[in-house]
Each structure stands twice: as structure tokens, then as C-alpha cells.
Scaffold this motif. Structure first.
Motif, mmCIF file in Angstrom:
data_model
loop_
_atom_site.group_PDB
_atom_site.id
_atom_site.type_symbol
_atom_site.label_atom_id
_atom_site.label_comp_id
_atom_site.label_asym_id
_atom_site.label_seq_id
_atom_site.Cartn_x
_atom_site.Cartn_y
_atom_site.Cartn_z
ATOM 1 N N ALA A 1 14.703 -23.919 -1.540
ATOM 2 C CA ALA A 1 14.988 -25.091 -1.293
ATOM 3 C C ALA A 1 14.006 -25.761 -0.526
ATOM 4 C CB ALA A 1 16.042 -24.672 0.056
ATOM 5 N N LYS A 2 14.042 -27.161 -0.483
ATOM 6 C CA LYS A 2 12.670 -28.002 0.101
ATOM 7 C C LYS A 2 13.198 -28.456 1.391
ATOM 8 C CE LYS A 2 10.115 -28.521 -3.532
ATOM 9 N NZ LYS A 2 8.636 -28.446 -3.525
ATOM 10 N N SER B 1 7.907 -26.016 0.027
ATOM 11 C CA SER B 1 8.970 -25.145 -0.630
ATOM 12 C C SER B 1 9.316 -23.910 0.300
ATOM 13 C CB SER B 1 8.456 -24.195 -1.719
ATOM 14 O OG SER B 1 7.919 -25.264 -2.823
ATOM 15 N N ALA B 2 10.751 -23.754 0.312
ATOM 16 C CA ALA B 2 11.093 -22.707 1.443
ATOM 17 C C ALA B 2 11.971 -21.735 0.630
ATOM 18 C CB ALA B 2 12.027 -23.614 2.319
ATOM 19 N N GLU B 3 11.994 -20.434 1.422
ATOM 20 C CA GLU B 3 12.876 -19.458 0.575
ATOM 21 C C GLU B 3 14.345 -19.521 1.650
ATOM 22 O OE1 GLU B 3 10.575 -16.100 1.765
ATOM 23 O OE2 GLU B 3 9.110 -16.447 0.011
ATOM 24 N N GLN C 1 16.137 -20.695 6.447
ATOM 25 C CA GLN C 1 15.195 -21.309 5.467
ATOM 26 C C GLN C 1 13.669 -21.015 5.859
ATOM 27 O OE1 GLN C 1 15.628 -25.527 4.826
ATOM 28 N NE2 GLN C 1 17.247 -25.382 3.045
ATOM 29 N N TRP C 2 12.973 -20.513 5.227
ATOM 30 C CA TRP C 2 11.639 -19.728 5.668
ATOM 31 C C TRP C 2 10.447 -20.300 4.832
ATOM 32 C CZ3 TRP C 2 10.112 -17.327 9.521
ATOM 33 C CH2 TRP C 2 8.887 -16.645 9.612
ATOM 34 N N LEU C 3 9.454 -20.856 5.553
ATOM 35 C CA LEU C 3 8.528 -21.480 4.832
ATOM 36 C C LEU C 3 7.307 -20.111 4.828
ATOM 37 C CD1 LEU C 3 8.028 -24.892 6.773
ATOM 38 C CD2 LEU C 3 9.004 -24.397 4.373
ATOM 39 N N PRO D 1 10.218 -20.841 10.224
ATOM 40 C CA PRO D 1 11.503 -21.149 10.051
ATOM 41 C C PRO D 1 11.483 -22.663 9.733
ATOM 42 C CG PRO D 1 11.392 -20.814 12.211
ATOM 43 C CD PRO D 1 10.028 -20.338 11.802
ATOM 44 N N ALA D 2 12.008 -23.182 8.645
ATOM 45 C CA ALA D 2 12.245 -24.626 8.333
ATOM 46 C C ALA D 2 13.694 -24.831 9.061
ATOM 47 C CB ALA D 2 12.126 -25.052 7.040
ATOM 48 N N TYR D 3 14.603 -23.898 8.998
ATOM 49 C CA TYR D 3 15.893 -23.872 9.409
ATOM 50 C C TYR D 3 16.364 -22.754 9.732
ATOM 51 C CZ TYR D 3 20.684 -25.660 9.979
ATOM 52 O OH TYR D 3 21.916 -25.832 10.640
#
Length: 256
Positions: free
Chosen positions: A157-158, A163-165, A180-182, A188-190
Motif C-alpha cells: 500500500a501507499k 511504500s508500506a507492507e 500497514q507497516w513502513l 506503523p502507518a495504520y
């Protein structure tokens, strides 16, 4: 001992705390998030107003500052993580700031009470004696580092242009988890645990979302402590006539 003097920001110490990000190292800074798999969030694209900055690796003279929004049964609030090579700080409204520092003897902690301009310093020995010594990796992110090992990779994801996993899974309580992991930033992004649209009063729902990421000179990023009166945790038991010390011990359930 209570120095009663003003110490520079470099003399700081501290870690994260329990339920719902109550930054007070009962340790579980982002509430359920610190518990490992009790708080998570589905990944959603960042809003157009969200900001991001690069590069992923900052020099020792810079600090990474991550701004989060947190939502759970207590409502919605903000959380700020400031991270440098040897210092980490967590700030959230209505709670003392938590400042942690690596020392030759381990990790030290400093609780900062802005209204009173007082601070409580925990030496590494204090944290070990009370069973509160964290691992540096735990402090570096509001999400427990072992959480991803329990989740399934679910694409990419973005987030904030980065870029995030994406990961999904289930908590020990059977709650759905989304993350969502940076990877480059180690943040964590989310993160969400519970339903994407929880019902009113759902105490198991927890959401953490990164809304801004920036790099700031380390000298400016952390809370300045020059005008704080610092007291060592070990000295609190001998300060029963100090209203601040007495209130601190009562509030935190400490018995010296």
C-alpha cells in the motif's frame, strides 16, 4: 535525589504504557497496541493533506517525528513519537511526556509533567527493580515489534507517499487486525484491532493512524527540560511533605 536544579535535555530518561496509549510505562504505549495484538487498524490510503518526508535513515543529529491519531473507547486523540539514535519520546494530550534514553547501564526514563514543570527520573536500576525495564525495540514503535510475526502478509500500500507492507490477522481475543507497516522507517502507518466501523461502546476497537512524518534537528525535536525540577524516583518515598511527590505516588499506586 531531588536536584531542584535545571538539567539539560540530554539528562532525560523513559518507556511506554498501558491501555489506550496512557503513556506511563505500565508499559504499553499505544494501549492495546503495546499489548502485542490487542489493538490494530485496517489500512486506508492517507488523505491528500497528509505529509511525509524522506530519506528513511536520518543522521544522528536528526530525529524522526511521527504524528498519529488514535481512536478507541476513550474517543479520539493525538500521539506523537520522537525518535533519535539514543532517545525516544512519547507525547499525548493530558498525559506526562515519556522520555527514554540509552545509557551505559541500560535504559533510563524521564516522566515530564508540563503543568507543574516537574519530572521524575527513573535510573536503569529503578526500572529493573520494579520490573519495568523495556527493550529498546519496543520503545521504537507504538506497535509491538513481534506483532507482524503473528499476521499474514496481504500485499502493499501507499501511506503518506511512502511504500508500506500490508498485514492482516486476528488477535488472541478473536478480533480482526489490520496493519500497514513502513519497513524503512520501522513504524506503523495504520493499525486497527476490531471492526472497521465499530459499534458505540465497543471496548475492543482500537485504531492508530499516521498523519504526518517529518525529520527535525534532534536538538529541537525533544521536549526541553531546562526549566523542569527533576526528582529521582528512588527519593520519592522520603518526600511525603512534597504535594507533587505525594500525588504522584498515590496516582501511580507506588508504595515505598
Amino acid at each position: 535525589m531531588d536536584s531542584g536544579s535545571k538539567r539539560p535535555a540530554a539528562g532525560v530518561r523513559r518507556v511506554v504504557a498501558g491501555s489506550g496509549l496512557a503513556l506511563a510505562l505500565a508499559f504499553a504505549l499505544a494501549g492495546p497496541a503495546w499489548a502485542g495484538d490487542a489493538a490494530t487498524a485496517n489500512v486506508t490510503p492517507a488523505a491528500a493533506t497528509d505529509e511525509a518526508i524522506a530519506p528513511a535513515v536520518a543522521p544522528d543529529t536528526q530525529a524522526l517525528v511521527a504524528h498519529y491519531s488514535v481512536r478507541d473507547a476513550r474517543g479520539e486523540r493525538s500521539l506523537i513519537l520522537v525518535r533519535a539514535a539514543d532517545r525516544i519520546e512519547y507525547r499525548q494530550p493530558g498525559e506526562p511526556a515519556e522520555l527514554w534514553r540509552q545509557t551505559p547501564d541500560g535504559i533510563a526514563r524521564l516522566e515530564l509533567f508540563a503543568t507543574e514543570k516537574r519530572s521524575i527520573a527513573w535510573a536503569p536500576g529503578d526500572l529493573r527493580t520494579t520490573g519495568r525495564m523495556p527493550q529498546w525495540e519496543q520503545l521504537a514503535s507504538p506497535i509491538h515489534p513481534q506483532l507482524r510475526e503473528k499476521l499474514q502478509r496481504d500485499g502493499s500500500a501507499k501511506a503518506l507517499g511512502l511504500s508500506a507492507e500490508r498485514y492482516r490477522g486476528e488477535s488472541a481475543e478473536g478480533q480482526p487486525i489490520a496493519l500497514q507497516w513502513l519497513a524503512a522507517e520501522g513504524l506503523p502507518a495504520y493499525y486497527r484491532t476490531g471492526l472497521a466501523k465499530p459499534k458505540t461502546g465497543d471496548t475492543g476497537a482500537y485504531e492508530l493512524k499516521l498523519v504526518k512524518l517529518e525529520r527535525v534537528p534532534a536538538a529541537e525535536a525533544f521536549t526541553a527540560t531546562g526549566d523542569y525540577r527533576e526528582t529521582d524516583y528512588a527519593d520519592l518515598g522520603d518526600m511525603e511533605l512534597d504535594p507533587f511527590a505525594a500525588a504522584y505516588l498515590k496516582r501511580n499506586g507506588h508504595a515505598h
